[in-house]
Write a protein that holds these residues in place. Structure first.
Motif, PDB file in Angstrom:
ATOM      1  N   ILE A 164      42.596  40.839  46.651  1.00  0.00           N
ATOM      2  CA  ILE A 164      41.282  40.178  46.559  1.00  0.00           C
ATOM      3  C   ILE A 164      41.335  39.007  45.580  1.00  0.00           C
ATOM      4  N   PHE A 165      41.942  39.240  44.418  1.00  0.00           N
ATOM      5  CA  PHE A 165      41.923  38.212  43.372  1.00  0.00           C
ATOM      6  C   PHE A 165      43.178  37.342  43.354  1.00  0.00           C
ATOM      7  N   ASP A 166      44.090  37.550  44.316  1.00  0.00           N
ATOM      8  CA  ASP A 166      45.301  36.726  44.437  1.00  0.00           C
ATOM      9  C   ASP A 166      46.128  36.689  43.160  1.00  0.00           C
ATOM     10  N   THR A 167      46.149  37.801  42.441  1.00  0.00           N
ATOM     11  CA  THR A 167      46.947  37.842  41.220  1.00  0.00           C
ATOM     12  C   THR A 167      47.383  39.293  41.001  1.00  0.00           C
ATOM     13  N   PRO A 168      48.625  39.506  40.534  1.00  0.00           N
ATOM     14  CA  PRO A 168      49.087  40.889  40.374  1.00  0.00           C
ATOM     15  C   PRO A 168      48.266  41.655  39.333  1.00  0.00           C
ATOM     16  N   LEU A 169      47.687  42.772  39.735  1.00  0.00           N
ATOM     17  CA  LEU A 169      46.839  43.571  38.845  1.00  0.00           C
ATOM     18  C   LEU A 169      47.339  45.007  38.784  1.00  0.00           C
ATOM     19  N   GLU A 170      47.066  45.627  37.662  1.00  0.00           N
ATOM     20  CA  GLU A 170      47.439  47.032  37.451  1.00  0.00           C
ATOM     21  C   GLU A 170      46.150  47.783  37.142  1.00  0.00           C
ATOM     22  N   THR A 171      46.037  49.037  37.539  1.00  0.00           N
ATOM     23  CA  THR A 171      44.842  49.800  37.171  1.00  0.00           C
ATOM     24  C   THR A 171      45.203  51.042  36.379  1.00  0.00           C
ATOM     25  N   ALA A 216      38.516  53.282  37.429  1.00  0.00           N
ATOM     26  CA  ALA A 216      39.727  52.739  36.813  1.00  0.00           C
ATOM     27  C   ALA A 216      39.439  51.495  36.002  1.00  0.00           C
ATOM     28  N   PHE A 217      40.340  51.177  35.107  1.00  0.00           N
ATOM     29  CA  PHE A 217      40.328  49.900  34.400  1.00  0.00           C
ATOM     30  C   PHE A 217      41.309  48.960  35.064  1.00  0.00           C
ATOM     31  N   VAL A 218      40.940  47.698  35.115  1.00  0.00           N
ATOM     32  CA  VAL A 218      41.814  46.719  35.764  1.00  0.00           C
ATOM     33  C   VAL A 218      42.406  45.813  34.691  1.00  0.00           C
ATOM     34  N   VAL A 219      43.728  45.662  34.706  1.00  0.00           N
ATOM     35  CA  VAL A 219      44.366  44.735  33.764  1.00  0.00           C
ATOM     36  C   VAL A 219      45.385  43.877  34.518  1.00  0.00           C
ATOM     37  N   HIS A 220      45.701  42.738  33.918  1.00  0.00           N
ATOM     38  CA  HIS A 220      46.729  41.886  34.528  1.00  0.00           C
ATOM     39  C   HIS A 220      48.087  42.536  34.366  1.00  0.00           C
ATOM     40  N   ARG A 221      48.908  42.370  35.396  1.00  0.00           N
ATOM     41  CA  ARG A 221      50.245  42.952  35.302  1.00  0.00           C
ATOM     42  C   ARG A 221      51.163  41.981  34.577  1.00  0.00           C
TER      43      ARG A 221
END
Lengths: 342, 254
Positions: B235-242, B249-254
């Motif tokens: 969705i956000f076109d960027t690698p994310l980790e939860t 969940a919490f979403v953070v940048h990978r």
């Protein structure tokens, strides 16, 4: 501390503004350029009227009565109504356009109405007030139209297009002056300079209906002006149709202003600076400031007019005075733009 | 089964001949806090405006409580729909109290009634900004102004409240204060539909989630939650980790 809070609340309430007009009107009745009736004689004839039983036959008294009711009172009422109307219209227009730089003069209403009135005076095609209202409304419509959709975001657009429209109608007015016959020309020129000295009861009566209609309409809308002053989207967000209410306010303000222009000519910038003065005194809430604008606008123009007719041997057109007062305020507001006011 | 508060059927919208999204159908449930998420320019704000009846769809129908907003009278509309715009430029230094009172404008006549005053005062307490009531709106910080405008919509008391990034200028305290107020209202009789940028705030306070990507409404695959890392990365076109947290969940940048 406590007392200070009460004082400031009293000032903010705006009631004191209603105390200004009454003594002012009474005082203005005593003042005039008439050498026939200096103030001292005026007072002594009042005194004799009160003390003697057959004062009605006193020639001094009947002269005084004529001067006061036929000459001065009509002029005072005309001046007060015109001043109050211009201030109320100016304040309403500033709220509707969310623009502290506008007034009936800047938006072209005054020039449009002046052209309409001159057209009617020169060719007697339709009654003067009708023609003044028609062209006043045409002018403000043109100003809004040429300012475009950006006008809500940039105050300058509307001011510029208003100036141009105003210019067009002023030029057209000159054309009328060229083509009309000398007798009518004199009437037109006298009146475009913004003169109150030709006040008569006929003029007051002519002014009364459109001004009372326009002002009571605007008075009804006094709270709605607060809503509209927050912006189009903010009004729509809470279920208000801003376009419809703006149109109604515009018609009411134009109606009242056009009648004033038809009666007293163009009085420049008055509707611009009085609302700012009132806002400083009672705050921006239009429920308070609209009636305060009427009382203070009327009083202020009365002071200017009384000064202009008693300080000098000759009469300076009142539009010249108000321009001298209004232009610096406009320039100051323009400077203030950077401080987040607009 | 909850009834739908807002229903879009085969809606398309374009600015000029630039389509924002086409053939979009969605039902937003009643009495829930729904959140619309997506990248900048994905058409979230436009979608919110079409739902609220502020913009007309180029084709298709947009209904609020089964009715076309254009068919409603001013006061009916004010009872159904409230909208909080993202930006507001103030011109006149109205007091905060006066600004909030204008929220009642669609529901009353020429002047506010005693009841309108009471409701406005109650709203001031609800969002915890009573201490600002007499201050000029123009002298407030961006976040405080945003809270005032949100309070104004609460004073309006519409059944469905649309919010375009209500927390963009708020500090952590007011973010949680405003969003938990909105959430508790959605448990009563109101429906909240918000565009939010921050998926963490969305998952913390929201009930339902809708994702826009390149003019399309995207749903997680079956068996996949809305806070799935792969889904959100798409969705956000960027690698994310939860990181799992309290059921979501919490979403953070990978």
């Amino acid at each position: 501390m406590e007392k200070k809070a009460i004082n400031s609340r009293w000032i903010k309430s705006g009631f004191w503004i209603w105390l200004i007009p009454i003594p002012l009107i009474l005082a203005s009745l005593l003042v005039g350029p008439s050498d026939v009736m200096p103030v001292s004689q005026f007072i002594s004839s009042c005194w004799s009227a009160l003390t003697s039983s057959n004062f009605q036959s006193d020639p001094d008294f009947s002269l005084m009565l004529t001067i006061v009711t036929d000459v001065r009172l009509s002029r005072i009422l005309l001046t007060f109504l015109v001043g109050g109307t211009l201030a109320v219209s100016g304040s309403s227009l500033q709220a509707v356009f969310r623009n502290p730089l506008v007034d009936p003069f800047i938006l072209g209403i005054a020039s449009g109405a002046a052209f309409g009135a001159a057209l009617a005076l020169a060719f007697s095609w339709i009654p003067v007030p009708v023609s003044a209202f028609g062209f006043g409304f045409l002018a403000v419509w043109m100003s809004i139209h040429f300012a475009g959709k950006e006008a809500e975001h940039s105050s300058v657009n509307l001011v510029l297009s208003g100036m141009m429209v105003s210019g067009i109608f002023t030029a057209l007015l000159t054309v009328i002056q060229f083509v009309s016959d000398p007798f009518r020309l004199q009437t037109i020129i006298h009146w475009t300079m913004g003169n109150l000295h030709q006040a008569t009861w006929t003029k007051v009566n002519l002014l009364l209906i459109p001004v009372v209609a326009g002002l009571s309409g605007l008075f009804l809308f006094r709270w709605r002006l607060n809503v509209l002053a927050l912006g189009n989207e903010e009004a729509k967000a809470v279920g208000v149709n801003p376009e419809r209410e703006k149109l109604m306010i515009l018609i009411l303000a134009t109606l009242a202003t056009a009648a004033c222009v038809a009666a007293a000519g163009i009085i420049a910038m008055f509707g611009l600076f009085v609302p700012h003065l009132v806002r400083m005194l009672v705050g921006p809430d239009n429920r308070k400031s609209l009636p305060a604008n009427f009382a203070l606008g009327g009083s202020f123009l009365l002071i200017i007019d009384t000064a202009s007719r008693s300080l000098f041997q000759f009469e300076i057109p009142i539009g010249v005075f108000t321009m001298f007062l209004g232009a610096p305020v406009f320039l100051w507001l323009m400077k203030k733009k950077s401080s987040g006011w607009m | 089964m909850t009834q739908s508060a807002v229903s879009l059927q085969n809606c398309s919208f374009s600015y000029g001949n630039q389509p924002v999204w086409t053939d979009l159908s969605v039902d937003i449930p009643e009495n829930q806090f729904s959140v619309i998420l997506g990248r900048n320019g994905s058409g979230k704000s436009t979608l919110l405006r079409v739902m609220a009846g502020l913009l007309k769809p180029s084709s298709g129908t947009a209904l609020v409580h089964g009715k076309n907003p254009d068919d409603l009278s001013g006061s009916e509309r004010a009872g159904h729909i409230g909208f909080l715009p993202q930006f507001h430029r103030a011109v006149f230094p109205f007091s905060v109290r006066d600004v909030i009172l204008t929220g009642r404008a669609g529901r009353s006549g020429f002047l506010p009634t005693e009841k309108d005053h009471e409701i406005s005062e109650a709203a001031l307490h609800q969002t915890g900004i009573f201490h600002l009531a007499d201050k000029p709106y123009t002298q407030l910080s961006g976040g405080e102004q945003q809270l005032v405008m949100a309070t104004r919509i609460l004073a309006q008391q519409p059944a469905v409240i649309f919010l375009d990034e209500p927390t963009s200028h708020l500090d952590l305290y007011y973010q949680s204060a405003l969003l938990s107020t909105l959430k508790s209202l959605s448990k009563d009789q109101f429906t909240m539909i918000a565009v939010l940028h921050d998926p963490n705030l969305a998952f913390r306070f929201g009930d339902e989630f809708f994702f826009l990507r390149k003019g399309k409404l995207v749903k997680p695959e079956s068996g996949q939650e809305s806070w799935d890392a792969d889904f959100l990365s798409g969705i956000f076109d960027t690698p994310l980790e939860t990181i799992p947290f309290e059921g979501k969940a919490f979403v953070v940048h990978r």
